[in-house]
Design a protein around this motif. Structure first.
Motif, PDB file in Angstrom:
ATOM      1  N   MET A 230      40.292  46.720  54.742  1.00  0.00           N
ATOM      2  CA  MET A 230      41.366  47.563  54.214  1.00  0.00           C
ATOM      3  C   MET A 230      41.875  47.097  52.853  1.00  0.00           C
ATOM      4  O   MET A 230      42.615  47.821  52.175  1.00  0.00           O
ATOM      5  N   TYR A 231      41.478  45.906  52.443  1.00  0.00           N
ATOM      6  CA  TYR A 231      41.881  45.395  51.123  1.00  0.00           C
ATOM      7  C   TYR A 231      40.978  45.910  50.004  1.00  0.00           C
ATOM      8  O   TYR A 231      41.278  45.702  48.830  1.00  0.00           O
ATOM      9  N   ILE A 232      39.892  46.558  50.366  1.00  0.00           N
ATOM     10  CA  ILE A 232      38.970  47.081  49.350  1.00  0.00           C
ATOM     11  C   ILE A 232      39.613  48.262  48.634  1.00  0.00           C
ATOM     12  O   ILE A 232      40.070  49.217  49.278  1.00  0.00           O
ATOM     13  N   SER A 233      39.642  48.182  47.309  1.00  0.00           N
ATOM     14  CA  SER A 233      40.277  49.239  46.522  1.00  0.00           C
ATOM     15  C   SER A 233      39.300  49.965  45.608  1.00  0.00           C
ATOM     16  O   SER A 233      39.701  50.860  44.872  1.00  0.00           O
ATOM     17  N   ASP A 234      38.017  49.599  45.652  1.00  0.00           N
ATOM     18  CA  ASP A 234      37.013  50.328  44.881  1.00  0.00           C
ATOM     19  C   ASP A 234      36.066  51.038  45.844  1.00  0.00           C
ATOM     20  O   ASP A 234      36.399  51.246  47.006  1.00  0.00           O
ATOM     21  N   ASP A 235      34.887  51.412  45.372  1.00  0.00           N
ATOM     22  CA  ASP A 235      33.980  52.187  46.223  1.00  0.00           C
ATOM     23  C   ASP A 235      33.001  51.315  47.003  1.00  0.00           C
ATOM     24  O   ASP A 235      31.999  51.810  47.520  1.00  0.00           O
ATOM     25  N   TYR A 259      46.002  43.318  58.644  1.00  0.00           N
ATOM     26  CA  TYR A 259      46.506  44.647  58.291  1.00  0.00           C
ATOM     27  C   TYR A 259      47.920  44.877  58.823  1.00  0.00           C
ATOM     28  O   TYR A 259      48.777  45.425  58.132  1.00  0.00           O
ATOM     29  N   ALA A 260      48.135  44.470  60.061  1.00  0.00           N
ATOM     30  CA  ALA A 260      49.402  44.757  60.738  1.00  0.00           C
ATOM     31  C   ALA A 260      50.210  43.504  61.040  1.00  0.00           C
ATOM     32  O   ALA A 260      51.260  43.583  61.668  1.00  0.00           O
ATOM     33  N   GLN A 320      48.919  50.110  55.407  1.00  0.00           N
ATOM     34  CA  GLN A 320      48.539  50.152  53.995  1.00  0.00           C
ATOM     35  C   GLN A 320      49.642  49.562  53.128  1.00  0.00           C
ATOM     36  O   GLN A 320      49.358  48.882  52.130  1.00  0.00           O
ATOM     37  N   ASP A 321      50.883  49.775  53.513  1.00  0.00           N
ATOM     38  CA  ASP A 321      52.006  49.190  52.776  1.00  0.00           C
ATOM     39  C   ASP A 321      51.976  47.663  52.873  1.00  0.00           C
ATOM     40  O   ASP A 321      52.260  46.960  51.889  1.00  0.00           O
ATOM     41  N   VAL A 322      51.649  47.146  54.052  1.00  0.00           N
ATOM     42  CA  VAL A 322      51.541  45.693  54.229  1.00  0.00           C
ATOM     43  C   VAL A 322      50.430  45.141  53.349  1.00  0.00           C
ATOM     44  O   VAL A 322      50.605  44.137  52.642  1.00  0.00           O
ATOM     45  N   VAL A 323      49.273  45.794  53.377  1.00  0.00           N
ATOM     46  CA  VAL A 323      48.138  45.370  52.556  1.00  0.00           C
ATOM     47  C   VAL A 323      48.504  45.401  51.074  1.00  0.00           C
ATOM     48  O   VAL A 323      48.204  44.466  50.317  1.00  0.00           O
ATOM     49  N   SER A 324      49.189  46.464  50.656  1.00  0.00           N
ATOM     50  CA  SER A 324      49.582  46.593  49.245  1.00  0.00           C
ATOM     51  C   SER A 324      50.527  45.469  48.830  1.00  0.00           C
ATOM     52  O   SER A 324      50.448  44.967  47.703  1.00  0.00           O
ATOM     53  N   PRO A 351      42.717  39.211  50.020  1.00  0.00           N
ATOM     54  CA  PRO A 351      43.974  38.479  49.838  1.00  0.00           C
ATOM     55  C   PRO A 351      43.767  37.022  49.437  1.00  0.00           C
ATOM     56  O   PRO A 351      44.671  36.196  49.603  1.00  0.00           O
ATOM     57  N   TYR A 352      42.579  36.687  48.956  1.00  0.00           N
ATOM     58  CA  TYR A 352      42.272  35.315  48.567  1.00  0.00           C
ATOM     59  C   TYR A 352      41.845  35.247  47.113  1.00  0.00           C
ATOM     60  O   TYR A 352      41.134  36.132  46.612  1.00  0.00           O
ATOM     61  N   VAL A 353      42.281  34.166  46.457  1.00  0.00           N
ATOM     62  CA  VAL A 353      41.907  33.907  45.073  1.00  0.00           C
ATOM     63  C   VAL A 353      41.119  32.602  45.048  1.00  0.00           C
ATOM     64  O   VAL A 353      41.560  31.585  45.599  1.00  0.00           O
ATOM     65  N   TRP A 354      39.960  32.640  44.431  1.00  0.00           N
ATOM     66  CA  TRP A 354      39.018  31.520  44.410  1.00  0.00           C
ATOM     67  C   TRP A 354      39.036  30.950  42.985  1.00  0.00           C
ATOM     68  O   TRP A 354      38.544  31.565  42.057  1.00  0.00           O
TER      69      TRP A 354
END
Length: 414
Positions: A230-235, A259-260, A320-324, A351-354
């Motif tokens: 659900m974190y995917i924002s592209d195609d 997600y929840a 979706q609000d939580v994910v955002s 939700p991770y930065v490497w």
């Protein structure tokens, strides 16, 4: 004599696992170091951006449904005991419709569980100790850990920081965090996570087509971990079943945790299509059903009521609000390290930065950030040898903590 052999085998295997548990579980060492730091600096406000645990409240539409179900258990008409081990049919149908509506996945292909991590171990139990597994390197430690426990691996090779008899598929910035499949030896089970924990990278459609073809050509089964889809924002594909033919070679695990906010509530699912067969033609799902019915009494009826609420129109928007919210945290973290001149990966679809610290050891960076900024991160080497020189920063945190962490990091590395 037979019992003696069993006991000897158990202790030999357990000793091998025990000796290297600190290598498999960086969380143990992180916890010890955090405790020592707190004892040394009792007045410091420690900010945890390490473990991938959610922090924000579960949306009311979801908790209300769980509370209603819990209260109903106090009535004659509302009480229920054991449910179907495979999960509530209404929830299975909602999962199939919501996440796999046009992909040919049916409700009967879905096994509801107490979380994807638990299902990973059940799948390992299904496939047994004689298989050879492949994992992304770096990857979520549970894949390797469960393989060690099952007896799938050889001894730990300290100089290589690997276990023998596991295919470590190197994923680095040089190959776009997707392994060179031409260099991967034949294996039985391929663990693949997209969006990836810890790198935050997401596989493209073309890459997943290659992966499915590789599995077909080699008689492998893919265990596809889609816990962050659900974190995917592209195609990019959100499910492996978006790839033609994947239903013949892939199992998919997923979860409501990120997600929840169900990390403590515990609810997930695994998809095993009817088309997925062993080499002798026997359906994999039938054997997994036996495992589930033997080892599991089904997810909590209260948790499942929450899951049904998650998949209502209002619940989906709330998730979706939580994910955002967490994705906004991610942007802050990415901007922080980028402004300091560090090369940053992930963050866009996870939700991770490497973060790359060239020429430095991951544990040294971890110690520096903890000691000087009172921030807990996760050393990249804890996810596999290819993680050396990186640190994973989690976006799970209250906004004020993320902003404060950003301020401290900018002061530390200015």
């Amino acid at each position: 004599e037979f019992q003696a052999v069993l006991v000897l085998y158990f202790f030999e295997s357990f000793d091998q696992f025990k000796l290297h548990t600190f290598l498999i579980h960086p969380s143990n060492q992180i916890a010890r170091r955090r405790s020592a730091h707190m004892a040394k600096h009792p007045d410091a406000k420690i900010i945890s951006l390490g473990i991938g645990d959610t922090t924000e409240p579960i949306p009311d539409v979801i908790t209300s449904a769980m509370a209603k179900r819990a209260h109903a258990l106090a009535t004659i008409d509302g009480y229920s005991g054991y449910g179907a081990e495979q999960g509530d049919q209404k929830l299975r149908a909602a999962i199939a419709e919501t996440f796999y509506g046009s992909l040919g996945i049916e409700s009967s292909d879905i096994f509801v569980s107490d979380g994807a991590k638990c299902d990973i171990s059940r799948l390992q139990l299904l496939f047994g100790s004689k298989v050879k597994i492949a994992v992304q390197d770096p990857s979520y430690p549970a894949y390797v850990d469960s393989g060690v426990i099952m007896g799938q691996t050889g001894l730990y090779e300290k100089d290589l920081e690997k276990y023998a008899n596991i295919e470590y598929m190197r994923c680095s910035p040089d190959n776009g965090f997707f392994p060179d499949l031409t260099r991967i030896s034949k294996c039985d089970i391929i663990f693949f996570c997209s969006p990836n924990n810890p790198t935050g990278s997401v596989a493209t459609r073309e890459q997943l087509i290659q992966l499915v073809k590789f599995a077909k050509d080699n008689g492998s089964i893919i265990i596809y971990d889609s816990a962050y889809a659900m974190y995917i924002s592209d195609d990019s594909p959100r499910s492996i079943y978006e790839i033609p033919g994947a239903e013949e070679v892939a199992i998919e695990t997923a979860s409501f945790s990120k997600y929840a906010g169900f990390t403590g509530v515990r609810l997930g699912w695994t998809v095993i299509p009817k088309q997925l067969l062993f080499s002798d033609g026997f359906p994999v799902a039938k054997d997994f059903n036996r495992i589930v019915c033997t080892c599991f009494n089904g997810a909590s009826n209260i948790s499942q009521a929450g899951g049904i609420a998650c998949l209502s129109e209002e619940g989906l928007q709330a998730m979706q609000d939580v994910v955002s919210f967490y994705k906004e945290n991610t942007k802050i973290i990415v901007e922080t390290f980028t402004s300091l001149g560090y090369k940053v990966y992930g963050g866009k679809n996870a939700p991770y930065v490497w973060v790359h610290f060239p020429g430095r050891k991951s544990w040294d960076v971890f110690a520096e950030i903890l000691e000087k900024a009172h921030i807990v991160t996760t050393p990249g080497s804890g996810f596999g040898p290819a993680g050396e020189g990186f640190v994973r920063v989690s976006a799970f945190g209250h906004r004020e903590n993320i902003l404060e962490a950003s301020k401290r990091l900018k002061q530390l590395y200015k």
